[in-house]
Design a protein around this motif. Structure first.
Motif, PDB file in Angstrom:
ATOM      1  N   GLY A   4      -4.249  -4.527  -7.473  1.00 17.99           N
ATOM      2  CA  GLY A   4      -5.675  -4.662  -7.789  1.00 17.99           C
ATOM      3  C   GLY A   4      -6.324  -5.805  -7.014  1.00 17.99           C
ATOM      4  O   GLY A   4      -7.471  -5.693  -6.570  1.00 17.99           O
ATOM      5  N   ILE A   5      -5.593  -6.899  -6.831  1.00 15.64           N
ATOM      6  CA  ILE A   5      -6.100  -8.032  -6.052  1.00 15.64           C
ATOM      7  C   ILE A   5      -6.288  -7.611  -4.604  1.00 15.64           C
ATOM      8  O   ILE A   5      -7.322  -7.891  -3.996  1.00 15.64           O
ATOM      9  CB  ILE A   5      -5.130  -9.234  -6.142  1.00 15.64           C
ATOM     10  CG1 ILE A   5      -5.057  -9.750  -7.572  1.00 15.64           C
ATOM     11  CG2 ILE A   5      -5.541 -10.338  -5.172  1.00 15.64           C
ATOM     12  CD1 ILE A   5      -3.944 -10.740  -7.809  1.00 15.64           C
ATOM     13  N   ARG A  43       1.717  -3.513  -9.868  1.00 15.32           N
ATOM     14  CA  ARG A  43       0.539  -2.637  -9.934  1.00 15.32           C
ATOM     15  C   ARG A  43      -0.729  -3.461 -10.172  1.00 15.32           C
ATOM     16  O   ARG A  43      -1.780  -3.170  -9.614  1.00 15.32           O
ATOM     17  CB  ARG A  43       0.724  -1.572 -11.003  1.00 15.32           C
ATOM     18  CG  ARG A  43       1.703  -0.478 -10.560  1.00 15.32           C
ATOM     19  CD  ARG A  43       1.715   0.712 -11.494  1.00 15.32           C
ATOM     20  NE  ARG A  43       2.317   0.428 -12.791  1.00 15.32           N
ATOM     21  CZ  ARG A  43       3.624   0.387 -13.019  1.00 15.32           C
ATOM     22  NH1 ARG A  43       4.470   0.630 -12.039  1.00 15.32           N
ATOM     23  NH2 ARG A  43       4.093   0.126 -14.220  1.00 15.32           N
ATOM     24  N   ARG A  44      -0.617  -4.513 -10.966  1.00 13.27           N
ATOM     25  CA  ARG A  44      -1.771  -5.405 -11.161  1.00 13.27           C
ATOM     26  C   ARG A  44      -2.066  -6.183  -9.895  1.00 13.27           C
ATOM     27  O   ARG A  44      -3.222  -6.439  -9.556  1.00 13.27           O
ATOM     28  CB  ARG A  44      -1.519  -6.376 -12.313  1.00 13.27           C
ATOM     29  CG  ARG A  44      -1.543  -5.661 -13.649  1.00 13.27           C
ATOM     30  CD  ARG A  44      -1.643  -6.571 -14.814  1.00 13.27           C
ATOM     31  NE  ARG A  44      -2.906  -7.313 -14.806  1.00 13.27           N
ATOM     32  CZ  ARG A  44      -3.129  -8.357 -15.591  1.00 13.27           C
ATOM     33  NH1 ARG A  44      -2.203  -8.763 -16.428  1.00 13.27           N
ATOM     34  NH2 ARG A  44      -4.277  -8.992 -15.538  1.00 13.27           N
ATOM     35  N   ARG A  68     -12.170  -4.155  -0.709  1.00 14.10           N
ATOM     36  CA  ARG A  68     -13.554  -3.777  -1.029  1.00 14.10           C
ATOM     37  C   ARG A  68     -14.540  -4.845  -0.580  1.00 14.10           C
ATOM     38  O   ARG A  68     -15.621  -4.535  -0.065  1.00 14.10           O
ATOM     39  CB  ARG A  68     -13.701  -3.503  -2.520  1.00 14.10           C
ATOM     40  CG  ARG A  68     -13.141  -2.158  -2.938  1.00 14.10           C
ATOM     41  CD  ARG A  68     -13.556  -1.793  -4.352  1.00 14.10           C
ATOM     42  NE  ARG A  68     -12.978  -2.655  -5.374  1.00 14.10           N
ATOM     43  CZ  ARG A  68     -11.795  -2.435  -5.947  1.00 14.10           C
ATOM     44  NH1 ARG A  68     -11.075  -1.374  -5.618  1.00 14.10           N
ATOM     45  NH2 ARG A  68     -11.339  -3.260  -6.863  1.00 14.10           N
ATOM     46  N   ARG A 122       0.846  -1.201   0.000  1.00 12.41           N
ATOM     47  CA  ARG A 122       0.000   0.000   0.000  1.00 12.41           C
ATOM     48  C   ARG A 122       0.882   1.252   0.000  1.00 12.41           C
ATOM     49  O   ARG A 122       0.632   2.193  -0.749  1.00 12.41           O
ATOM     50  CB  ARG A 122      -0.921  -0.029   1.223  1.00 12.41           C
ATOM     51  CG  ARG A 122      -1.720   1.185   1.478  1.00 12.41           C
ATOM     52  CD  ARG A 122      -2.780   1.605   0.477  1.00 12.41           C
ATOM     53  NE  ARG A 122      -3.254   0.649  -0.467  1.00 12.41           N
ATOM     54  CZ  ARG A 122      -3.328   0.859  -1.787  1.00 12.41           C
ATOM     55  NH1 ARG A 122      -2.952   2.003  -2.319  1.00 12.41           N
ATOM     56  NH2 ARG A 122      -3.781  -0.062  -2.592  1.00 12.41           N
ATOM     57  N   GLU A 144      -6.748  -4.610  -3.456  1.00 10.95           N
ATOM     58  CA  GLU A 144      -7.856  -3.649  -3.397  1.00 10.95           C
ATOM     59  C   GLU A 144      -9.207  -4.355  -3.448  1.00 10.95           C
ATOM     60  O   GLU A 144     -10.141  -3.966  -2.754  1.00 10.95           O
ATOM     61  CB  GLU A 144      -7.750  -2.620  -4.528  1.00 10.95           C
ATOM     62  CG  GLU A 144      -6.730  -1.546  -4.258  1.00 10.95           C
ATOM     63  CD  GLU A 144      -7.038  -0.763  -2.995  1.00 10.95           C
ATOM     64  OE1 GLU A 144      -8.168  -0.265  -2.841  1.00 10.95           O
ATOM     65  OE2 GLU A 144      -6.148  -0.677  -2.136  1.00 10.95           O
ATOM     66  N   GLU A 145      -9.316  -5.383  -4.272  1.00  8.71           N
ATOM     67  CA  GLU A 145     -10.579  -6.124  -4.369  1.00  8.71           C
ATOM     68  C   GLU A 145     -10.889  -6.831  -3.052  1.00  8.71           C
ATOM     69  O   GLU A 145     -12.034  -6.866  -2.612  1.00  8.71           O
ATOM     70  CB  GLU A 145     -10.531  -7.122  -5.526  1.00  8.71           C
ATOM     71  CG  GLU A 145     -11.852  -7.764  -5.827  1.00  8.71           C
ATOM     72  CD  GLU A 145     -12.947  -6.771  -6.170  1.00  8.71           C
ATOM     73  OE1 GLU A 145     -14.113  -7.025  -5.785  1.00  8.71           O
ATOM     74  OE2 GLU A 145     -12.677  -5.746  -6.814  1.00  8.71           O
TER      75      GLU A 145
END
Length: 142
Positions: A105-106, A101-102, A112, A42, A108-109
């Motif tokens: 995304g994991i 960076r990809r 969420r 992060r 972040e998901e």
């Protein structure tokens, strides 16, 4: 002078030596399973790149553990290490690779999803019941 760390190994692309490839699922388990790795990712995503800044921003994290986690992320190809300068004191920077960076995304998901569960938008028990329900017709044919 800028030097890229030769110990940083990227993940082989499709079609290369599959024996040395690290499964993404193993990476996710290894990184997400460690609270410090997620925090470091992060911070790196937010632009923090110097080891001293990473350490200051991570209350309770020791330099030893931080270096272990950064080395693991280097091996996975999630971060890149750059050494600036030739003589001590040299400056070291860590940045996310395109793969890193990809990978964010994991993370972040997952965040969420946890927020949705915490807010009650998704019920954990309802999701489990739905998963356990028998497939197909729910009523008997006559």
């Amino acid at each position: 002078m800028v030097h890229n760390d030769p110990s940083a190994h990227a993940i082989p692309a499709t079609g290369t030596d599959a024996a040395t490839a690290i499964p993404v699922a193993s990476m996710v388990e290894s990184i997400v399973g460690c609270k410090w790795s997620v925090g470091l990712l992060r911070l790196l995503a937010d632009g923090c790149s110097r080891p001293s800044a990473l350490l200051r921003a991570s209350t309770g994290l020791s330099a030893k553990v931080m270096n272990e986690r950064l080395r693991k992320m280097l091996r996975f190809g999630i971060v890149r290490r750059t050494v600036l300068g030739e003589k001590p004191p040299v400056e070291v920077e860590y940045v996310l690779t395109p793969f890193g960076r990809r990978f964010i995304g994991i993370i972040e998901e997952v965040r969420r999803l946890q927020e949705a569960v915490d807010s009650g938008a998704i019920s954990e028990s309802a999701a489990i019941r739905k998963e356990a329900a028998p497939r197909g017709r729910l009523t008997a044919r006559r």
